[in-house]
Write a protein that holds these residues in place. Structure first.
Motif, PDB file in Angstrom:
ATOM      1  N   ASP A  90      54.562  67.175  22.713  1.00 40.98           N
ATOM      2  CA  ASP A  90      53.459  66.746  23.048  1.00 40.98           C
ATOM      3  C   ASP A  90      53.718  65.792  24.531  1.00 40.98           C
ATOM      4  N   VAL A  93      54.574  68.208  27.205  1.00 40.16           N
ATOM      5  CA  VAL A  93      53.186  69.257  27.656  1.00 40.16           C
ATOM      6  C   VAL A  93      52.618  67.868  28.714  1.00 40.16           C
ATOM      7  N   GLU A  97      51.548  68.951  32.395  1.00 37.39           N
ATOM      8  CA  GLU A  97      50.232  69.110  32.777  1.00 37.39           C
ATOM      9  C   GLU A  97      50.218  67.981  34.063  1.00 37.39           C
ATOM     10  N   LEU A 103      49.998  76.448  32.649  1.00 39.77           N
ATOM     11  CA  LEU A 103      50.518  76.363  31.123  1.00 39.77           C
ATOM     12  C   LEU A 103      49.897  77.332  30.334  1.00 39.77           C
ATOM     13  N   ARG A 105      49.639  78.410  26.477  1.00 37.42           N
ATOM     14  CA  ARG A 105      49.993  78.019  24.952  1.00 37.42           C
ATOM     15  C   ARG A 105      49.974  79.011  24.258  1.00 37.42           C
ATOM     16  N   ARG A 113      54.157  75.527  17.960  1.00 42.65           N
ATOM     17  CA  ARG A 113      53.759  75.510  19.273  1.00 42.65           C
ATOM     18  C   ARG A 113      54.584  75.773  20.408  1.00 42.65           C
ATOM     19  N   VAL A 115      54.812  76.486  24.589  1.00 39.44           N
ATOM     20  CA  VAL A 115      54.276  76.467  26.079  1.00 39.44           C
ATOM     21  C   VAL A 115      55.210  77.265  27.076  1.00 39.44           C
ATOM     22  N   GLU A 129      58.372  73.807  20.165  1.00 39.36           N
ATOM     23  CA  GLU A 129      58.257  72.472  19.481  1.00 39.36           C
ATOM     24  C   GLU A 129      59.182  72.665  18.218  1.00 39.36           C
TER      25      GLU A 129
END
Length: 134
Positions: A90, A93, A97, A103, A105, A113, A115, A129
């Motif tokens: 997180d 990411v 951003e 991105l 996803r 997860r 990206v 992840e």
């Protein structure tokens, strides 16, 4: 049928040393990977007109190669990429951003997860992840 490399009766240990990518601008690529993934330059070298930087991926290296006269950019499509995994997904990411990157996803059936984003030359970078086995 896959065959495991062997040396005598023992299984040969095979590990990835580095992954190499052609880049059109070495300094721009080094800066990008430092800002996005926090990679540090391990070593730089010049071989004739070719400039190379090795970025440290915890003991495996991303080799960025700038070669005069080479075509610019990655091959079209999503055929070529490299992947890394991170503990702080997180957080990364959010950083990506904040840098304004586009991105893509993906969430795997097991909940992992992923990206994807592109580097300045159009190479796909995949970040997974890191999940603890259940």
């Amino acid at each position: 049928m896959a065959v495991s490399p062997t040396l005598g009766e023992e299984r040969m240990r095979v590990s990835i040393d580095h992954v190499g990518l052609h880049v059109s601008n070495l300094e721009k690529a080094v800066d990008f990977y430092q800002r996005t993934l926090g990679l540090r330059v391990h070593k730089r070298m010049r071989v004739g007109e070719v400039e190379i930087a090795f970025l440290d991926l915890n003991g495996t290296y991303l080799e960025l190669v700038q070669r005069p006269g080479s075509p610019e950019g990655a091959p079209p499509g999503r055929w070529s990429h490299f992947a890394v995994y991170v503990d702080e997904f997180d957080e990364l990411v959010s950083r990506l951003e904040g840098l304004g990157l586009e991105l893509r996803r993906v969430k795997l059936p097991d909940g992992t997860r992923i990206v994807f984003f592109k580097d300045p030359d159009g190479h796909d970078v995949e970040v997974l992840e890191r999940r603890v086995a259940q």
